[in-house]
Scaffold this motif. Sequence first.
Motif, PDB file in Angstrom:
ATOM      1  N   UNK A 150     -33.837 -57.949  -4.050  1.00  0.00           N
ATOM      2  CA  UNK A 150     -32.795 -57.356  -4.187  1.00  0.00           C
ATOM      3  C   UNK A 150     -31.771 -57.884  -2.993  1.00  0.00           C
ATOM      4  N   UNK A 151     -32.360 -57.721  -1.769  1.00  0.00           N
ATOM      5  CA  UNK A 151     -31.389 -58.265  -0.816  1.00  0.00           C
ATOM      6  C   UNK A 151     -31.001 -59.617  -1.032  1.00  0.00           C
ATOM      7  N   UNK A 152     -31.917 -60.644  -1.395  1.00  0.00           N
ATOM      8  CA  UNK A 152     -31.537 -62.116  -1.808  1.00  0.00           C
ATOM      9  C   UNK A 152     -30.536 -62.154  -2.659  1.00  0.00           C
ATOM     10  N   UNK A 153     -30.505 -61.352  -3.623  1.00  0.00           N
ATOM     11  CA  UNK A 153     -29.570 -61.161  -4.625  1.00  0.00           C
ATOM     12  C   UNK A 153     -28.049 -60.447  -4.321  1.00  0.00           C
ATOM     13  N   UNK A 154     -28.017 -60.097  -3.124  1.00  0.00           N
ATOM     14  CA  UNK A 154     -26.938 -59.370  -2.843  1.00  0.00           C
ATOM     15  C   UNK A 154     -26.739 -57.884  -3.357  1.00  0.00           C
ATOM     16  N   UNK A 155     -27.865 -57.362  -3.753  1.00  0.00           N
ATOM     17  CA  UNK A 155     -27.752 -55.878  -4.070  1.00  0.00           C
ATOM     18  C   UNK A 155     -28.012 -54.786  -3.199  1.00  0.00           C
ATOM     19  N   UNK A 156     -28.367 -55.329  -1.790  1.00  0.00           N
ATOM     20  CA  UNK A 156     -28.397 -54.416  -0.599  1.00  0.00           C
ATOM     21  C   UNK A 156     -27.325 -54.803   0.225  1.00  0.00           C
ATOM     22  N   UNK A 157     -26.567 -53.661   0.376  1.00  0.00           N
ATOM     23  CA  UNK A 157     -25.371 -53.985   1.804  1.00  0.00           C
ATOM     24  C   UNK A 157     -25.729 -54.059   3.085  1.00  0.00           C
ATOM     25  N   UNK A 158     -26.841 -53.292   3.344  1.00  0.00           N
ATOM     26  CA  UNK A 158     -27.148 -53.436   4.677  1.00  0.00           C
ATOM     27  C   UNK A 158     -28.694 -52.730   4.790  1.00  0.00           C
ATOM     28  N   UNK A 159     -29.705 -53.373   5.389  1.00  0.00           N
ATOM     29  CA  UNK A 159     -31.000 -53.049   5.615  1.00  0.00           C
ATOM     30  C   UNK A 159     -31.800 -53.783   6.556  1.00  0.00           C
ATOM     31  N   UNK A 160     -32.806 -53.293   7.103  1.00  0.00           N
ATOM     32  CA  UNK A 160     -33.696 -54.166   8.035  1.00  0.00           C
ATOM     33  C   UNK A 160     -35.168 -53.651   7.819  1.00  0.00           C
ATOM     34  N   UNK A 161     -35.400 -52.661   7.385  1.00  0.00           N
ATOM     35  CA  UNK A 161     -36.541 -51.901   7.371  1.00  0.00           C
ATOM     36  C   UNK A 161     -37.391 -52.449   6.227  1.00  0.00           C
ATOM     37  N   UNK A 162     -38.659 -52.914   6.138  1.00  0.00           N
ATOM     38  CA  UNK A 162     -39.471 -53.420   5.178  1.00  0.00           C
ATOM     39  C   UNK A 162     -39.348 -54.888   4.947  1.00  0.00           C
ATOM     40  N   UNK A 202     -30.711 -68.702   1.682  1.00  0.00           N
ATOM     41  CA  UNK A 202     -30.146 -68.016   0.477  1.00  0.00           C
ATOM     42  C   UNK A 202     -28.836 -67.413   0.982  1.00  0.00           C
ATOM     43  N   UNK A 203     -28.603 -67.581   2.547  1.00  0.00           N
ATOM     44  CA  UNK A 203     -27.325 -66.555   2.973  1.00  0.00           C
ATOM     45  C   UNK A 203     -26.181 -66.760   2.463  1.00  0.00           C
ATOM     46  N   UNK A 204     -25.689 -68.039   2.018  1.00  0.00           N
ATOM     47  CA  UNK A 204     -24.253 -68.426   1.585  1.00  0.00           C
ATOM     48  C   UNK A 204     -24.552 -67.719   0.092  1.00  0.00           C
ATOM     49  N   UNK A 205     -25.387 -68.082  -0.783  1.00  0.00           N
ATOM     50  CA  UNK A 205     -25.471 -67.565  -2.078  1.00  0.00           C
ATOM     51  C   UNK A 205     -25.325 -65.979  -2.206  1.00  0.00           C
ATOM     52  N   UNK A 237     -30.384 -57.608   7.441  1.00  0.00           N
ATOM     53  CA  UNK A 237     -29.252 -58.254   6.744  1.00  0.00           C
ATOM     54  C   UNK A 237     -28.267 -57.375   6.311  1.00  0.00           C
ATOM     55  N   UNK A 238     -26.711 -58.015   6.419  1.00  0.00           N
ATOM     56  CA  UNK A 238     -25.678 -57.112   5.875  1.00  0.00           C
ATOM     57  C   UNK A 238     -24.813 -57.827   5.099  1.00  0.00           C
ATOM     58  N   UNK A 239     -24.278 -57.317   4.034  1.00  0.00           N
ATOM     59  CA  UNK A 239     -23.272 -58.079   3.166  1.00  0.00           C
ATOM     60  C   UNK A 239     -21.991 -58.353   4.056  1.00  0.00           C
ATOM     61  N   UNK A 240     -21.500 -59.466   3.717  1.00  0.00           N
ATOM     62  CA  UNK A 240     -20.283 -60.188   4.402  1.00  0.00           C
ATOM     63  C   UNK A 240     -19.004 -59.188   4.428  1.00  0.00           C
TER      64      UNK A 240
END
Length: 573
Positions: free
Chosen positions: A240-252, A265-268, A539-542
């Motif tokens: 979900x994070x790789x697909x941009x479906x999570x706005x901000x998270x670090x746990x797990x 995958x950061x740019x995508x 990771x946090x969405x731009x």
Amino acid sequence: WRTGLLGGADSAWLIRTIAYEHLVRVDPEWKEIIPNVAESFAVNADATEYTFKLREGHRWSDGQPYTVDDVMFWYEDVHLNKDLTPNRGVNPPTVERVDQTTFKVKFAKPNGLFLQVMAGGFNGSEYVRYPQHYLQQFHVKHNPDGVERLAREANADGWVRLFQTKGGAIPGTPYDARWQNKDLPTLHAWMLTTPYGEGTRVVAERNPFYFKVDAAGNQLPYLDRVAYDVAQDKEVLVLKALNGEIDMMDRHIGTLQNKAAFADNQQKGQYRFFEIVPSEMNNMVVFLNLTTKNPVLREIFRNKDFRIGLSHAINRQELLDVVYVGQGEPWQAAPRRETPFFNERLAKQYTEHDVRKANEALDRAFPRKDGDGFRLGPDGKRISFVVETTTAIDPTWVDAMNLVRDQWRRVGVEAQVKSEDRSLLITRTGANEHDAYVWKGDAGLKDAIQDPARYVPIDQGGSIAPAWAVWFHNPTGAGARAQPEEPPAETKRQMDLYREVQATFDEARQIALLKQILEIAADQFYCIGTTLMANSYGIVRNNFRNVPATMFGSGGPYINPAPTNPSQYFIDQ
């Protein structure tokens, strides 16, 4: 704010994101304790009395007033009720009302760490989570004629279980009414609208009576909703994070093993990284139980040269390369450099991989060997012991400890690695039934003031020497899981110093005392560290704003990201 939870018992991420509203809190830089739900606080000279002033007009999420009445309801009807609180702990508080917005918390003995405990993410909520106007209907004292009927209607086994399900928690289970009862009023920035356990999502929406505003007078929070997708597998959250479906998270998801995939995958995925300085100071610490019930191993483990030899035998660079993706450095069980009490001698001594030095130290301790080259103990038998571990906390421990086992064999010491259930491991170590075990190096930042168990044996869970820890708290051993044993003079000196830490409110004095404790820890060399835990990440969405580029990370006093004010996060449209 789209984020995620793992399984049905991941309440820690809920607390870290939407539930850090205690009387006091730590500031984002972890420099001081500041008022929060309390407008102000004061402490007397000997740290036995704390006075809190609440804010005029503060309201629960349903619009009802939050006052000292709610605090006293918790104290008199929950804390002092033996059915709801069977164990009040050591040096329990006495709470006294002054007026509708002022109350005092008093202790029979000095409690210099009280505010630090209250400002921790997983403590201190009791003063702010029991709305009397809602919960009194579920309490036998306030509703003696109707509470059992309410219990039957709710299929609860008596009023105690009813109260726990409506406003408290059920002991021994992950149930917490803050996440399962959407009718429970709250002081948090967001209030629960879709409870945990009902479907595959947990949702919290803006609390219209939240008490904070920004510098321009705009009421917080900025975000209308926080939505948690509940996944049964960590890899689902990663995807979900790789697909941009999570706005901000670090746990797990913020592991060293995942970072390469996230970077590629950061740019995508349209996200950026933020850095986390962890409070853990070591990936894996080996605790040889200095009070093991095995008298031969006890003599062996208490020989400092034996511990020094084992430490020099560990090839920490191999651990870093094979297990930890090259991140970190050789490190003992010692505070991190970011702390005011960093002790370089404690951190770096005996970390050099040197087989010659290892053998020299071991030869001073136990020079005799059997026909296979293994060292013999004082009983003339091969030195052999079991190191217990678990994959539930860190799946890398078994691989890392297997490497260490092989490195020890090269200097004539035999160890077996045994992986077991986490609860069993905790039970065995707390009862002093183990010979050796591994755990992470907790309390590497300012949390070492509250939890110095890796540096002085005052906690059975620290397992340097559980019997010494029992003696520290309970010299008679009455009711303890392990029998107490009086520690040596140097250790008792450390314990006396820590009692001084507990008795003073002056943080500068606390730090000075802890530095003395650490100097003695360096002399004693109780346990064997391996490698410094590297900085982590999230990771946090731009387009997701106000998340700092760097924050601390802790399992206790600084439960990231809570102190960074999530109520001020916003989405740039």
